[in-house]
Write a protein that holds these residues in place. Structure first.
Motif, mmCIF file in Angstrom:
data_model
loop_
_atom_site.group_PDB
_atom_site.id
_atom_site.type_symbol
_atom_site.label_atom_id
_atom_site.label_comp_id
_atom_site.label_asym_id
_atom_site.label_seq_id
_atom_site.Cartn_x
_atom_site.Cartn_y
_atom_site.Cartn_z
ATOM 1 N N UNK A 114 12.398 -36.093 -4.003
ATOM 2 C CA UNK A 114 12.319 -36.365 -5.396
ATOM 3 C C UNK A 114 11.558 -37.787 -5.329
ATOM 4 N N UNK A 115 10.938 -38.049 -6.483
ATOM 5 C CA UNK A 115 10.323 -39.192 -6.705
ATOM 6 C C UNK A 115 8.793 -39.066 -6.605
ATOM 7 N N UNK A 116 8.268 -40.183 -6.245
ATOM 8 C CA UNK A 116 6.646 -39.967 -6.031
ATOM 9 C C UNK A 116 6.247 -40.519 -4.453
ATOM 10 N N UNK A 117 5.589 -39.348 -4.137
ATOM 11 C CA UNK A 117 5.027 -39.526 -2.648
ATOM 12 C C UNK A 117 3.635 -40.019 -2.701
ATOM 13 N N UNK A 118 3.309 -41.178 -2.152
ATOM 14 C CA UNK A 118 1.878 -41.809 -2.235
ATOM 15 C C UNK A 118 1.165 -41.585 -0.914
ATOM 16 N N UNK A 119 0.040 -41.224 -1.298
ATOM 17 C CA UNK A 119 -1.286 -41.107 -0.383
ATOM 18 C C UNK A 119 -1.982 -42.373 -0.321
ATOM 19 N N UNK A 120 -1.991 -43.071 0.802
ATOM 20 C CA UNK A 120 -2.913 -44.394 0.656
ATOM 21 C C UNK A 120 -3.887 -44.224 1.789
ATOM 22 N N UNK A 121 -5.179 -44.264 1.164
ATOM 23 C CA UNK A 121 -6.448 -44.053 2.297
ATOM 24 C C UNK A 121 -6.501 -42.616 2.613
ATOM 25 N N UNK A 122 -6.855 -42.166 3.849
ATOM 26 C CA UNK A 122 -6.595 -40.661 4.216
ATOM 27 C C UNK A 122 -7.501 -39.818 3.210
ATOM 28 N N UNK A 123 -8.834 -40.138 3.482
ATOM 29 C CA UNK A 123 -9.771 -39.105 2.762
ATOM 30 C C UNK A 123 -9.692 -37.946 2.970
ATOM 31 N N UNK A 124 -9.595 -37.410 4.408
ATOM 32 C CA UNK A 124 -9.512 -36.073 4.700
ATOM 33 C C UNK A 124 -8.305 -35.405 4.267
ATOM 34 N N UNK A 125 -7.132 -36.079 4.321
ATOM 35 C CA UNK A 125 -5.646 -35.610 3.757
ATOM 36 C C UNK A 125 -5.909 -35.487 2.366
ATOM 37 N N UNK A 126 -6.694 -36.480 1.705
ATOM 38 C CA UNK A 126 -6.627 -36.199 0.083
ATOM 39 C C UNK A 126 -7.346 -35.077 -0.346
ATOM 40 N N UNK A 128 -7.780 -32.423 1.364
ATOM 41 C CA UNK A 128 -7.097 -31.143 1.904
ATOM 42 C C UNK A 128 -5.736 -31.046 0.807
ATOM 43 N N UNK A 129 -5.185 -31.951 0.292
ATOM 44 C CA UNK A 129 -3.973 -31.729 -0.520
ATOM 45 C C UNK A 129 -4.457 -31.282 -1.848
ATOM 46 N N UNK A 130 -5.908 -31.850 -2.335
ATOM 47 C CA UNK A 130 -6.467 -31.350 -3.513
ATOM 48 C C UNK A 130 -6.712 -30.025 -3.485
ATOM 49 N N UNK A 131 -7.296 -29.394 -2.357
ATOM 50 C CA UNK A 131 -7.909 -27.962 -2.075
ATOM 51 C C UNK A 131 -6.617 -27.024 -2.086
ATOM 52 N N UNK A 132 -5.299 -27.655 -1.607
ATOM 53 C CA UNK A 132 -4.129 -26.892 -1.752
ATOM 54 C C UNK A 132 -3.422 -26.958 -2.989
ATOM 55 N N UNK A 133 -3.929 -27.826 -3.935
ATOM 56 C CA UNK A 133 -3.341 -27.722 -5.316
ATOM 57 C C UNK A 133 -2.055 -28.423 -5.185
ATOM 58 N N UNK A 134 -2.079 -29.632 -4.171
ATOM 59 C CA UNK A 134 -0.792 -30.348 -4.271
ATOM 60 C C UNK A 134 -0.775 -31.552 -4.587
ATOM 61 N N UNK A 135 -2.084 -32.226 -5.068
ATOM 62 C CA UNK A 135 -2.108 -33.520 -5.915
ATOM 63 C C UNK A 135 -1.668 -33.401 -7.202
ATOM 64 N N UNK A 136 -0.755 -34.284 -7.829
ATOM 65 C CA UNK A 136 -0.449 -34.414 -9.277
ATOM 66 C C UNK A 136 -1.018 -35.393 -9.973
ATOM 67 N N UNK A 137 -1.463 -36.745 -9.110
ATOM 68 C CA UNK A 137 -2.201 -37.673 -9.969
ATOM 69 C C UNK A 137 -3.111 -38.568 -8.943
ATOM 70 N N UNK A 138 -4.153 -39.280 -9.511
ATOM 71 C CA UNK A 138 -4.897 -40.253 -8.762
ATOM 72 C C UNK A 138 -4.720 -41.498 -9.325
ATOM 73 N N UNK A 139 -4.426 -42.502 -8.595
ATOM 74 C CA UNK A 139 -4.525 -43.867 -9.135
ATOM 75 C C UNK A 139 -5.658 -44.576 -8.376
ATOM 76 N N UNK A 140 -7.019 -44.856 -9.275
ATOM 77 C CA UNK A 140 -8.049 -45.394 -8.524
ATOM 78 C C UNK A 140 -8.620 -46.623 -8.928
#
Length: 184
Positions: A114-126, A128-140
């Motif tokens: 539950x809650x907010x799982x944050x991805x800091x840095x990690x370009x390749x992971x970000x 991959x997560x986007x391609x898999x439809x797992x990202x809910x939001x971006x803070x840029x």
């Protein structure tokens, strides 16, 4: 179910590589090339309070794990669960850290947490997560710097997410904040 939020510093040309230090020829560009404006970093304090877990790629983990545990401003991050997506890491030394071997395991974590799982840095992971439809939001936080090359947030040639603006701000040093929800 948790929300996965990718939070990063970007150059105007979409590069997120080495903002505070690292391998890029202009590593540290966020601090060395743009005047500091405390207001621009206010979202970082808010993010710290909202985070219930961190999700990192192996490279970001290797950069953060030796430094963040000794920094008082990261006490909350040090206390919450941390997950590293890696096929090679076997024994993470950072307190309360687990290893995930695949994006399927990230999807399961998202369902269980539950809650907010944050991805800091990690370009390749970000990416991959986007391609898999797992990202809910971006803070840029976008800096008025053009780097020309380096790791990018959005992968060329990949299907790009549709985004809905949630919050925007511009600061005296030219940095802009963009908070976006992913539209599904």
């Amino acid at each position: 179910m948790a929300r996965i939020v990718v939070t990063t510093f970007l150059s105007l040309d979409g590069v997120m590589d080495s903002p505070g230090g690292g391998e890029h020829p202009r590593a540290g560009w966020t601090f060395q090339e743009v005047a500091f404006d405390e207001a621009a970093y206010a979202i970082k304090g808010r993010e710290t309070e909202e985070a219930t877990a961190l999700l990192l790629g192996r490279v970001s983990y290797d950069e953060f794990a030796p430094v963040w545990p000794s920094m008082e401003e990261f006490a909350h991050y040090n206390a919450i669960p941390k997950f590293v997506v890696s096929s090679t890491l076997s024994d993470p030394g950072w307190h309360n850290t687990s290893v995930l071997r695949s994006l399927d395991e990230v999807a399961a974590l998202k369902q269980e947490h539950d809650g907010q799982i944050q991805v800091h840095g990690s370009a390749r992971l970000a990416q991959g997560l986007a391609a898999a439809g797992l990202v809910d939001a971006y803070h840029l936080l976008t800096f008025p710097v053009v780097l020309g090359s380096g790791k990018r947030l959005f992968d060329d040639g990949a299907e790009q997410p549709r985004l809905r603006p949630v919050e925007q701000a511009t600061y005296g040093n030219g940095v802009t904040l963009g908070v976006y929800d992913v539209v599904r």
